[in-house]
Design an enzyme around this catalytic site. Structure first.
Site, PDB file in Angstrom:
ATOM      1  N   CYS A  55       0.581  -1.015   0.227  1.00  0.00           N
ATOM      2  CA  CYS A  55      -0.012  -0.376   0.196  1.00  0.00           C
ATOM      3  C   CYS A  55       0.732   1.274   0.233  1.00  0.00           C
ATOM      4  CB  CYS A  55      -0.812  -0.042   0.980  1.00  0.00           C
ATOM      5  SG  CYS A  55      -2.379   0.711   1.167  1.00  0.00           S
ATOM      6  N   HIS A  83      -3.874  -5.766   1.992  1.00  0.00           N
ATOM      7  CA  HIS A  83      -3.175  -5.928   3.126  1.00  0.00           C
ATOM      8  C   HIS A  83      -3.597  -7.117   4.508  1.00  0.00           C
ATOM      9  CE1 HIS A  83      -1.973  -1.693   4.398  1.00  0.00           C
ATOM     10  NE2 HIS A  83      -2.897  -1.244   3.520  1.00  0.00           N
TER      11      HIS A  83
HETATM   12  N1  GLN Z   1      -1.905   7.542   2.578  1.00  0.00           N
HETATM   13  C1  GLN Z   1      -1.595   6.387   1.431  1.00  0.00           C
HETATM   14  C2  GLN Z   1      -3.321   5.593   0.555  1.00  0.00           C
HETATM   15  O1  GLN Z   1      -4.361   6.907   1.380  1.00  0.00           O
HETATM   16  C3  GLN Z   1      -1.680   4.633   1.554  1.00  0.00           C
HETATM   17  C4  GLN Z   1      -2.503   3.879   2.559  1.00  0.00           C
HETATM   18  C5  GLN Z   1      -2.136   2.576   2.890  1.00  0.00           C
HETATM   19  O2  GLN Z   1      -1.420   2.189   3.335  1.00  0.00           O
HETATM   20  N2  GLN Z   1      -3.329   1.819   3.506  1.00  0.00           N
HETATM   21  O3  GLN Z   1      -3.918   5.891  -0.356  1.00  0.00           O
END
Ligand code: GLN
Length: 252
Positions: free
Chosen positions: A93, A189
């Site tokens: 992510c 995740h």
């Molecule tokens: N902050 C990033 C987004 O919202 C990554 C989010 C995350 O790692 N879950 O796209």
């Protein structure tokens, strides 16, 4: 045999149990009698990539990604060399986004490592749900959970998988993540690896082969429970009430 796993910036990048990926890598080595060393590098630490066999870069909020950016710029060239020399990386992510050129948030443009030729741009509607993929790397589905505001445009890169249920890189392209050399970069995740032991073993086998030679193959483990958990999610979306983009692969 021994593998050294570098966990990059757990002080800033560790969302939705990304640390579980580290535990899974370690445990699946130990269960096979292979030594595992985990080195957490907090922001500002010096990282000697030549000592590492697997690198994990987890997810984070936009704010944490902004904070980690200056540290990433200092390790940029060493990280790139590691990847080009077939070093194994799992980037999840926020970590996936930061492997690219930039992540343009609502307020700022965060510079990435530029190791992947991808870019990410924020949109107000977050892409949040369970996700199921068919990946060209595996005969079995990959399942996880996604929560991101960024849309990632991967250009000519090979996606990690086709989205069967869920949203993926942009919510529209039908693609999820990127595979590049021994890098798996993904929005999943969950944590990803305990839910998908086949992905964990893929990374470990590639790291062992890079270090000890291509004849190394991992012994299978008794993964009945892991397969049941994975199938449970895949089955849930194999229901007529969901519109699937293609048939979900099955454990055989
Ligand atoms: N902050 C990033 C987004 O919202 C990554 C989010 C995350 O790692 N879950 O796209």
């Amino acid at each position: 045999m021994k593998l050294t796993i570098g966990h990059l910036y757990p002080d800033l990048l560790n969302l939705y149990g990304d640390r579980g990926n580290i535990q899974c890598l370690r445990k699946r080595l130990e269960w096979r009698g292979i030594e595992a060393e985990v080195i957490p590098f907090i922001s500002g630490d010096t990282i000697d990539f030549s000592k590492l066999d697997v690198v994990l870069l987890g997810g984070g909020s936009d704010r944490e990604q902004e904070l980690v950016c200056s540290h990433l710029q200092k390790i940029r060239e060493d990280f790139r060399t590691y990847v080009e020399e077939d070093g194994v990386v799992l980037a999840v992510c926020g970590g996936y986004q930061l492997l690219g050129h930039y992540y343009k948030t609502q307020t700022k443009t965060i510079e990435g490592l530029g190791i992947l030729n991808i870019k990410t741009e924020w949109e107000p509607e977050r892409l949040i749900r369970n996700i199921v993929l068919n990946s060209p790397l595996f005969d079995t589905p990959v399942v996880g959970f996604e929560n991101h505001g960024g849309r990632t445009y991967i250009g000519d890169h090979t996606p990690f998988g086709k989205v069967v249920f869920g949203l993926g890189n942009t919510g529209k392209s039908g693609q999820e993540g990127v595979i590049y050399k021994n890098v798996i970069a993904t929005y999943l995740h969950g944590p990803l690896l305990p839910k998908n032991p086949h992905v964990c073993d893929y990374l470990l086998e590639h790291a062992l082969q890079r270090k000890y030679g291509t004849e190394i193959h991992l012994e299978p483990l008794p993964d009945e429970l892991e397969h049941k958990a994975n199938s449970y999610i895949a089955d849930r979306y194999n229901d007529k009430k969901y519109v699937l983009k293609e048939t979900i692969k099955r454990y055989t």
